[in-house]
Design a protein around this motif. Structure first.
Motif, PDB file in Angstrom:
ATOM      1  N   ARG A 273      -6.163 -12.803  -0.647  1.00 38.04           N
ATOM      2  CA  ARG A 273      -7.157 -12.468  -1.683  1.00 38.04           C
ATOM      3  C   ARG A 273      -8.097 -13.650  -1.929  1.00 38.04           C
ATOM      4  O   ARG A 273      -9.310 -13.474  -2.092  1.00 38.04           O
ATOM      5  CB  ARG A 273      -6.462 -12.059  -2.987  1.00 38.04           C
ATOM      6  N   LYS A 274      -7.540 -14.844  -1.943  1.00 38.04           N
ATOM      7  CA  LYS A 274      -8.365 -16.045  -2.146  1.00 38.04           C
ATOM      8  C   LYS A 274      -9.339 -16.236  -0.990  1.00 38.04           C
ATOM      9  O   LYS A 274     -10.506 -16.600  -1.197  1.00 38.04           O
ATOM     10  CB  LYS A 274      -7.471 -17.273  -2.302  1.00 38.04           C
ATOM     11  N   LYS A 275      -8.860 -16.021   0.226  1.00 38.61           N
ATOM     12  CA  LYS A 275      -9.723 -16.164   1.392  1.00 38.61           C
ATOM     13  C   LYS A 275     -10.892 -15.172   1.335  1.00 38.61           C
ATOM     14  O   LYS A 275     -12.045 -15.528   1.599  1.00 38.61           O
ATOM     15  CB  LYS A 275      -8.924 -15.950   2.688  1.00 38.61           C
TER      16      LYS A 275
ATOM     17  N   HIS B  72      -6.333   2.313  -4.410  1.00 37.95           N
ATOM     18  CA  HIS B  72      -6.775   1.411  -3.348  1.00 37.95           C
ATOM     19  C   HIS B  72      -5.582   0.869  -2.564  1.00 37.95           C
ATOM     20  O   HIS B  72      -5.625   0.782  -1.330  1.00 37.95           O
ATOM     21  CB  HIS B  72      -7.572   0.247  -3.927  1.00 37.95           C
ATOM     22  N   ARG B  73      -4.509   0.514  -3.256  1.00 35.19           N
ATOM     23  CA  ARG B  73      -3.341  -0.031  -2.570  1.00 35.19           C
ATOM     24  C   ARG B  73      -2.692   1.018  -1.675  1.00 35.19           C
ATOM     25  O   ARG B  73      -2.257   0.718  -0.567  1.00 35.19           O
ATOM     26  CB  ARG B  73      -2.349  -0.589  -3.587  1.00 35.19           C
ATOM     27  N   VAL B  74      -2.637   2.247  -2.161  1.00 38.71           N
ATOM     28  CA  VAL B  74      -2.103   3.338  -1.341  1.00 38.71           C
ATOM     29  C   VAL B  74      -2.978   3.567  -0.120  1.00 38.71           C
ATOM     30  O   VAL B  74      -2.483   3.703   1.004  1.00 38.71           O
ATOM     31  CB  VAL B  74      -1.992   4.640  -2.170  1.00 38.71           C
ATOM     32  N   ALA B  75      -4.277   3.580  -0.326  1.00 38.56           N
ATOM     33  CA  ALA B  75      -5.205   3.801   0.791  1.00 38.56           C
ATOM     34  C   ALA B  75      -5.094   2.688   1.827  1.00 38.56           C
ATOM     35  O   ALA B  75      -5.119   2.944   3.040  1.00 38.56           O
ATOM     36  CB  ALA B  75      -6.639   3.898   0.270  1.00 38.56           C
ATOM     37  N   MET B  76      -4.944   1.440   1.362  1.00 39.44           N
ATOM     38  CA  MET B  76      -4.821   0.321   2.304  1.00 39.44           C
ATOM     39  C   MET B  76      -3.550   0.420   3.125  1.00 39.44           C
ATOM     40  O   MET B  76      -3.547   0.131   4.327  1.00 39.44           O
ATOM     41  CB  MET B  76      -4.879  -1.004   1.542  1.00 39.44           C
TER      42      MET B  76
ATOM     43  N   ASN C 171      -1.006  -5.866  -1.976  1.00 37.07           N
ATOM     44  CA  ASN C 171      -2.281  -6.170  -2.630  1.00 37.07           C
ATOM     45  C   ASN C 171      -2.967  -7.383  -1.994  1.00 37.07           C
ATOM     46  O   ASN C 171      -3.139  -8.395  -2.672  1.00 37.07           O
ATOM     47  CB  ASN C 171      -1.990  -6.433  -4.127  1.00 37.07           C
ATOM     48  N   PRO C 172      -3.366  -7.307  -0.707  1.00 34.82           N
ATOM     49  CA  PRO C 172      -3.326  -6.163   0.207  1.00 34.82           C
ATOM     50  C   PRO C 172      -2.115  -6.221   1.157  1.00 34.82           C
ATOM     51  O   PRO C 172      -1.457  -7.251   1.257  1.00 34.82           O
ATOM     52  CB  PRO C 172      -4.622  -6.360   1.009  1.00 34.82           C
ATOM     53  N   PRO C 173      -1.863  -5.119   1.898  1.00 37.15           N
ATOM     54  CA  PRO C 173      -0.861  -5.169   2.968  1.00 37.15           C
ATOM     55  C   PRO C 173      -1.400  -6.026   4.110  1.00 37.15           C
ATOM     56  O   PRO C 173      -2.607  -6.078   4.330  1.00 37.15           O
ATOM     57  CB  PRO C 173      -0.720  -3.704   3.391  1.00 37.15           C
TER      58      PRO C 173
END
Length: 210
Positions: free
Chosen positions: A180-182, A75-79, A32-34
């Protein structure tokens, strides 16, 4: 002249040879994310242990005390799919997403080992997770099912009472939380997230409002 008895013995020996086992690595996580750290770990373990394949396994709901809030599973699977699609040694294992609920590794590996008895599974964890193994659900049974592989981490001990395989991997201080923060703050994450995954994040405008 061929001795019939000898020929029979040879055939019997050939037929009794054990089938070659398939060696598969599993790297689980929320993804979340890879990021490239995940890919480097998977590649290093795969190459150093001579595995046939490494499957990335996104969890549905991780059984952590500090619950992680993750974006939608689709979304996580797609990423993950975008991140691994250029490496034929990598694959996606979506059984935890499909099953839903809390993702206990014991339940997952019991399901997979029953469905694929021809496979020897190598479950990959970070060295920072080793101390938590005694708290894992049904860990004593789990270690009989799979071979745990621990990735060495700086400032963490590389020993355990459990039968682990330890693997050296280049240290990369990258975390999904930091990424995620970035993204939320409009900072560059170029080269930290695979290009196709980053393109998906931008297309779907993910993490901008986290």
């Amino acid at each position: 002249m061929i001795n019939v008895q000898s020929q029979t013995n040879v055939l019997t020996e050939v037929e009794s040879l054990p089938e070659e086992r398939i060696r598969v690595g599993i790297i689980g996580g929320t993804f979340n994310p890879p990021h490239i750290g995940h890919l480097v770990i998977a590649d290093q373990v795969c190459q150093q242990l001579g595995l046939d394949k490494v499957y990335f396994m996104p969890d549905a709901n991780p059984p952590h005390i500090d619950k992680k809030e993750a974006i939608a599973a689709e979304h996580r699977v797609a990423m993950v799919e975008k991140a691994i699609e250029d490496n034929p040694l990598f694959g996606l294992e979506s059984c935890e997403i499909q099953r839903g609920g809390i993702s206990y590794t014991f339940d997952t590996m019991l399901e997979l080992t029953k469905a694929h008895p021809e496979i020897d599974y190598y479950f990959i964890i970070g060295g920072d997770m080793v101390d938590y193994l005694p708290k894992w659900y049904r860990i004593d049974e789990l270690i009989q099912m799979v071979q745990f592989v621990a990735v060495k981490r700086p400032n963490y001990a590389d020993s355990s009472p459990y039968p682990l395989i330890w693997v050296d991997v280049p240290a990369m201080e990258i975390s999904s939380t930091g990424l995620r923060k970035k993204i939320k703050n409009g900072c560059s994450v170029q080269y930290l997230i695979p290009d196709k995954t980053l393109a998906y994040i931008k297309e779907k405008e993910l993490y901008k409002n986290d």
